[in-house]
Design a protein around this motif. Structure first.
Motif, PDB file in Angstrom:
ATOM      1  N   VAL A 219       0.870  -1.175   0.000  1.00 41.64           N
ATOM      2  CA  VAL A 219       0.000   0.000   0.000  1.00 41.64           C
ATOM      3  C   VAL A 219       0.905   1.221   0.000  1.00 41.64           C
ATOM      4  CG1 VAL A 219      -1.805   1.278   1.213  1.00 41.64           C
ATOM      5  CG2 VAL A 219      -1.823  -1.224   1.237  1.00 41.64           C
ATOM      6  N   ARG A 220       1.025   1.861  -1.161  1.00 37.73           N
ATOM      7  CA  ARG A 220       1.948   2.992  -1.267  1.00 37.73           C
ATOM      8  C   ARG A 220       1.365   4.263  -0.648  1.00 37.73           C
ATOM      9  NH1 ARG A 220       4.749   4.205  -6.759  1.00 37.73           N
ATOM     10  NH2 ARG A 220       2.663   4.989  -7.280  1.00 37.73           N
ATOM     11  N   GLU A 221       0.083   4.439  -0.775  1.00 32.59           N
ATOM     12  CA  GLU A 221      -0.541   5.662  -0.279  1.00 32.59           C
ATOM     13  C   GLU A 221      -1.985   5.367   0.100  1.00 32.59           C
ATOM     14  OE1 GLU A 221      -1.101   8.857  -3.116  1.00 32.59           O
ATOM     15  OE2 GLU A 221      -0.429  10.313  -1.611  1.00 32.59           O
ATOM     16  N   LEU A 222      -2.414   5.940   1.217  1.00 36.54           N
ATOM     17  CA  LEU A 222      -3.786   5.745   1.676  1.00 36.54           C
ATOM     18  C   LEU A 222      -4.256   7.023   2.357  1.00 36.54           C
ATOM     19  CD1 LEU A 222      -6.270   3.966   2.222  1.00 36.54           C
ATOM     20  CD2 LEU A 222      -5.156   3.188   4.327  1.00 36.54           C
ATOM     21  N   ARG A 223      -5.347   7.564   1.872  1.00 32.41           N
ATOM     22  CA  ARG A 223      -5.921   8.775   2.453  1.00 32.41           C
ATOM     23  C   ARG A 223      -7.390   8.512   2.794  1.00 32.41           C
ATOM     24  NH1 ARG A 223      -2.484  13.110   1.494  1.00 32.41           N
ATOM     25  NH2 ARG A 223      -0.934  12.741  -0.151  1.00 32.41           N
ATOM     26  N   ILE A 224      -7.784   8.920   4.002  1.00 34.71           N
ATOM     27  CA  ILE A 224      -9.158   8.747   4.460  1.00 34.71           C
ATOM     28  C   ILE A 224      -9.634  10.076   5.022  1.00 34.71           C
ATOM     29  CG2 ILE A 224     -10.705   7.452   5.978  1.00 34.71           C
ATOM     30  CD1 ILE A 224      -8.645   5.249   6.087  1.00 34.71           C
ATOM     31  N   ARG A 225     -10.857  10.435   4.703  1.00 32.51           N
ATOM     32  CA  ARG A 225     -11.398  11.695   5.210  1.00 32.51           C
ATOM     33  C   ARG A 225     -12.858  11.517   5.591  1.00 32.51           C
ATOM     34  NH1 ARG A 225     -11.713  15.804   0.145  1.00 32.51           N
ATOM     35  NH2 ARG A 225     -12.012  17.227   1.891  1.00 32.51           N
ATOM     36  N   TRP A 226     -13.288  12.335   6.561  1.00 29.88           N
ATOM     37  CA  TRP A 226     -14.694  12.384   6.951  1.00 29.88           C
ATOM     38  C   TRP A 226     -15.424  13.399   6.080  1.00 29.88           C
ATOM     39  CZ3 TRP A 226     -17.045   9.147  10.232  1.00 29.88           C
ATOM     40  CH2 TRP A 226     -16.279   8.481  11.182  1.00 29.88           C
TER      41      TRP A 226
ATOM     42  N   GLU B  72      -9.048   7.051  -0.535  1.00 28.84           N
ATOM     43  CA  GLU B  72      -8.300   6.930  -1.798  1.00 28.84           C
ATOM     44  C   GLU B  72      -7.026   6.144  -1.492  1.00 28.84           C
ATOM     45  OE1 GLU B  72      -9.135  10.363  -0.902  1.00 28.84           O
ATOM     46  OE2 GLU B  72     -11.062  10.055  -1.900  1.00 28.84           O
ATOM     47  N   ALA B  73      -6.763   5.122  -2.290  1.00 29.22           N
ATOM     48  CA  ALA B  73      -5.606   4.265  -2.034  1.00 29.22           C
ATOM     49  C   ALA B  73      -4.820   4.034  -3.317  1.00 29.22           C
ATOM     50  CB  ALA B  73      -6.062   2.929  -1.448  1.00 29.22           C
ATOM     51  N   ASP B  74      -3.503   3.889  -3.152  1.00 31.52           N
ATOM     52  CA  ASP B  74      -2.606   3.534  -4.255  1.00 31.52           C
ATOM     53  C   ASP B  74      -1.889   2.256  -3.834  1.00 31.52           C
ATOM     54  OD1 ASP B  74      -0.921   3.355  -6.389  1.00 31.52           O
ATOM     55  OD2 ASP B  74       0.271   5.137  -5.918  1.00 31.52           O
ATOM     56  N   ILE B  75      -2.158   1.157  -4.549  1.00 29.51           N
ATOM     57  CA  ILE B  75      -1.548  -0.131  -4.223  1.00 29.51           C
ATOM     58  C   ILE B  75      -0.628  -0.562  -5.360  1.00 29.51           C
ATOM     59  CG2 ILE B  75      -3.493  -0.853  -2.778  1.00 29.51           C
ATOM     60  CD1 ILE B  75      -4.525  -2.489  -5.150  1.00 29.51           C
ATOM     61  N   THR B  76       0.340  -1.424  -5.060  1.00 24.20           N
ATOM     62  CA  THR B  76       1.237  -1.950  -6.085  1.00 24.20           C
ATOM     63  C   THR B  76       0.905  -3.414  -6.360  1.00 24.20           C
ATOM     64  OG1 THR B  76       2.923  -2.607  -4.470  1.00 24.20           O
ATOM     65  CG2 THR B  76       3.084  -0.381  -5.397  1.00 24.20           C
ATOM     66  N   ALA B  77       1.162  -3.824  -7.609  1.00 26.43           N
ATOM     67  CA  ALA B  77       0.877  -5.192  -8.027  1.00 26.43           C
ATOM     68  C   ALA B  77       1.917  -5.625  -9.052  1.00 26.43           C
ATOM     69  CB  ALA B  77      -0.533  -5.286  -8.613  1.00 26.43           C
ATOM     70  N   ASP B  78       1.860  -6.888  -9.447  1.00 24.49           N
ATOM     71  CA  ASP B  78       2.791  -7.452 -10.431  1.00 24.49           C
ATOM     72  C   ASP B  78       2.708  -6.643 -11.735  1.00 24.49           C
ATOM     73  OD1 ASP B  78       4.193  -8.981 -12.266  1.00 24.49           O
ATOM     74  OD2 ASP B  78       3.417 -10.885 -11.503  1.00 24.49           O
ATOM     75  N   PRO B  79       3.857  -6.171 -12.258  1.00 24.10           N
ATOM     76  CA  PRO B  79       3.847  -5.391 -13.508  1.00 24.10           C
ATOM     77  C   PRO B  79       3.304  -6.177 -14.697  1.00 24.10           C
ATOM     78  CG  PRO B  79       5.957  -5.170 -12.377  1.00 24.10           C
ATOM     79  CD  PRO B  79       5.217  -6.261 -11.684  1.00 24.10           C
ATOM     80  N   GLY B  80       3.270  -7.492 -14.597  1.00 17.82           N
ATOM     81  CA  GLY B  80       2.813  -8.292 -15.709  1.00 17.82           C
ATOM     82  C   GLY B  80       1.300  -8.412 -15.820  1.00 17.82           C
ATOM     83  N   LEU B  81       0.555  -7.829 -14.905  1.00 20.46           N
ATOM     84  CA  LEU B  81      -0.904  -7.910 -14.968  1.00 20.46           C
ATOM     85  C   LEU B  81      -1.433  -7.169 -16.199  1.00 20.46           C
ATOM     86  CD1 LEU B  81      -2.028  -7.237 -11.267  1.00 20.46           C
ATOM     87  CD2 LEU B  81      -1.859  -9.438 -12.440  1.00 20.46           C
TER      88      LEU B  81
ATOM     89  N   HIS C  28      -6.211   2.948  -6.880  1.00 16.84           N
ATOM     90  CA  HIS C  28      -5.329   3.030  -8.049  1.00 16.84           C
ATOM     91  C   HIS C  28      -4.287   1.927  -7.950  1.00 16.84           C
ATOM     92  CE1 HIS C  28      -1.709   4.526 -10.226  1.00 16.84           C
ATOM     93  NE2 HIS C  28      -2.616   4.854 -11.128  1.00 16.84           N
ATOM     94  N   VAL C  29      -4.048   1.229  -9.050  1.00 15.28           N
ATOM     95  CA  VAL C  29      -3.075   0.131  -9.075  1.00 15.28           C
ATOM     96  C   VAL C  29      -1.831   0.587  -9.830  1.00 15.28           C
ATOM     97  CG1 VAL C  29      -2.630  -2.252  -9.728  1.00 15.28           C
ATOM     98  CG2 VAL C  29      -4.940  -1.562  -9.034  1.00 15.28           C
ATOM     99  N   SER C  30      -0.676   0.500  -9.153  1.00 11.44           N
ATOM    100  CA  SER C  30       0.613   0.839  -9.767  1.00 11.44           C
ATOM    101  C   SER C  30       1.473  -0.414  -9.849  1.00 11.44           C
ATOM    102  CB  SER C  30       1.351   1.904  -8.948  1.00 11.44           C
ATOM    103  OG  SER C  30       0.611   3.104  -8.875  1.00 11.44           O
ATOM    104  N   PRO C  31       2.344  -0.519 -10.870  1.00  8.25           N
ATOM    105  CA  PRO C  31       3.239  -1.682 -10.947  1.00  8.25           C
ATOM    106  C   PRO C  31       4.347  -1.584  -9.907  1.00  8.25           C
ATOM    107  CG  PRO C  31       3.724  -0.135 -12.703  1.00  8.25           C
ATOM    108  CD  PRO C  31       2.487   0.367 -12.030  1.00  8.25           C
ATOM    109  N   VAL C  32       4.779  -2.718  -9.403  1.00  5.35           N
ATOM    110  CA  VAL C  32       5.900  -2.741  -8.464  1.00  5.35           C
ATOM    111  C   VAL C  32       7.101  -2.083  -9.129  1.00  5.35           C
ATOM    112  CG1 VAL C  32       7.508  -4.206  -7.197  1.00  5.35           C
ATOM    113  CG2 VAL C  32       5.086  -4.820  -7.298  1.00  5.35           C
ATOM    114  N   GLY C  33       7.770  -1.203  -8.390  1.00  2.91           N
ATOM    115  CA  GLY C  33       8.929  -0.520  -8.933  1.00  2.91           C
ATOM    116  C   GLY C  33       8.620   0.822  -9.556  1.00  2.91           C
ATOM    117  N   ALA C  34       7.332   1.202  -9.602  1.00  2.00           N
ATOM    118  CA  ALA C  34       6.967   2.505 -10.145  1.00  2.00           C
ATOM    119  C   ALA C  34       7.500   3.603  -9.238  1.00  2.00           C
ATOM    120  CB  ALA C  34       5.457   2.617 -10.280  1.00  2.00           C
TER     121      ALA C  34
END
Length: 313
Positions: free
Chosen positions: A247-254, A262-271, A300-306
């Protein structure tokens, strides 16, 4: 003293997860407490006419002012039911926090009035008749305000409404002001004419302690603060999703008494694009299921190493 008067709250405590049900609970709490404080003030006003007590008159006015703070919050809860549009793309939930600012102003005004009346009675002592009736009215004022305060605070914490909690704290300040009337009447009965104003000054300090707690809660909402434990819970919900590496970034608001993330997660670049899309949907579902009062999440999904996202303090 602050803990006794203001209590504490946790953003991830017991909750009502349905937004419409939460709004209905908030409006119901405000209407019931408005009726309760109205009856309390009416009973005290009758004793004011009988005794001529200026202290009790001030307390009655405090209770009337406290009852009237329900009006802007009722407006806020009503506005929160409106759907989002092109101008208010997140909806009208923030109206609730604006109502909280009005409550803070009323608490501050109560503190100022209590201080003024106490100092005025020190400089210009007054005789009070029917002390037994004044004392009884003080007890009624304290019990009425405390019951309303507990009800508002309980419902406010249950639905996640900082404004309703602040309004409950305001009712509690007026309850202690009513208790001051009781103690002051007892002191006057013993011949201590200074007792009433001195107790009034002590209550002013107590009101300021409640004001500090209310400012902290409403101010935190306006600054988009959340309980750090809530962020940890959301992070854990994302990491259990198969395929999420980090989980690269996570923002929560009331927004009012509901949450958005809003979240930015990383996953396998081959997806593939479709696989990444499905992963984002699964992660979103886990957030909605695992975080109380969360209405919507954008993943949001980002590739590992971005390129790394900016770190949050």
């Amino acid at each position: 003293m602050a803990e006794l008067l203001g209590g504490h709250s946790h953003d991830a405590s017991d909750q009502i997860d349905d937004a419409l049900e939460a709004n209905a609970a908030g409006r119901h709490a405000l209407l019931i407490s408005l009726l309760g404080l109205g009856v309390t003030a009416a009973l005290q006003a009758l004793v004011v006419l009988l005794s001529g007590s200026v202290a009790l008159l001030g307390d009655t006015l405090h209770n009337v002012a406290d009852a009237l703070t329900a009006v802007p919050l009722l407006v806020a809860f009503t506005l929160a039911r409106r759907p989002a549009n092109k101008r208010y793309t997140y909806g009208y939930g923030r109206a609730e926090d604006l109502g909280g600012l009005f409550v803070i102003a009323m608490i501050a005004l109560s503190a100022g009035l209590a201080a003024y009346e106490a100092i005025d009675r020190l400089l210009h002592p007054r005789d009070v008749t029917y002390l037994w009736a004044v004392a009884g009215a003080g007890v009624i004022g304290f019990l009425g305000n405390e019951l309303v305060a507990r009800y508002r605070i309980t419902v406010g914490r249950r639905i996640g409404s900082a404004a309703l909690v602040a309004d409950g704290l305001h009712a509690r300040t007026d309850g202690f002001a009513s208790l001051a009337v009781l103690l002051g009447a007892g002191g006057v009965a013993l011949g201590w004419r200074w007792a009433d104003p001195v107790v009034g000054l002590i209550i002013t300090v107590a009101i300021l302690a409640v004001l500090r707690s209310a400012v902290s809660q409403v101010g935190a909402r306006l600054m988009d603060a959340v309980d750090p434990a809530l962020v940890d819970r959301a992070t854990a919900a994302l990491l259990i999703v198969d395929g999420v590496k980090e989980v690269r970034e996570l923002r929560i608001r009331w927004i009012g008494h509901r949450l958005r993330a809003e979240a930015d997660i990383t996953a396998d670049p081959g997806l593939t694009i479709s696989e990444a899309h499905e992963l984002a949907h699964e992660a979103e579902g886990q957030l909605l299921a695992g975080v109380p009062r969360l209405d919507a999440a954008t993943v949001h999904v980002s590739p590992v190493g971005a390129h790394p996202a900016p770190e949050l303090a």
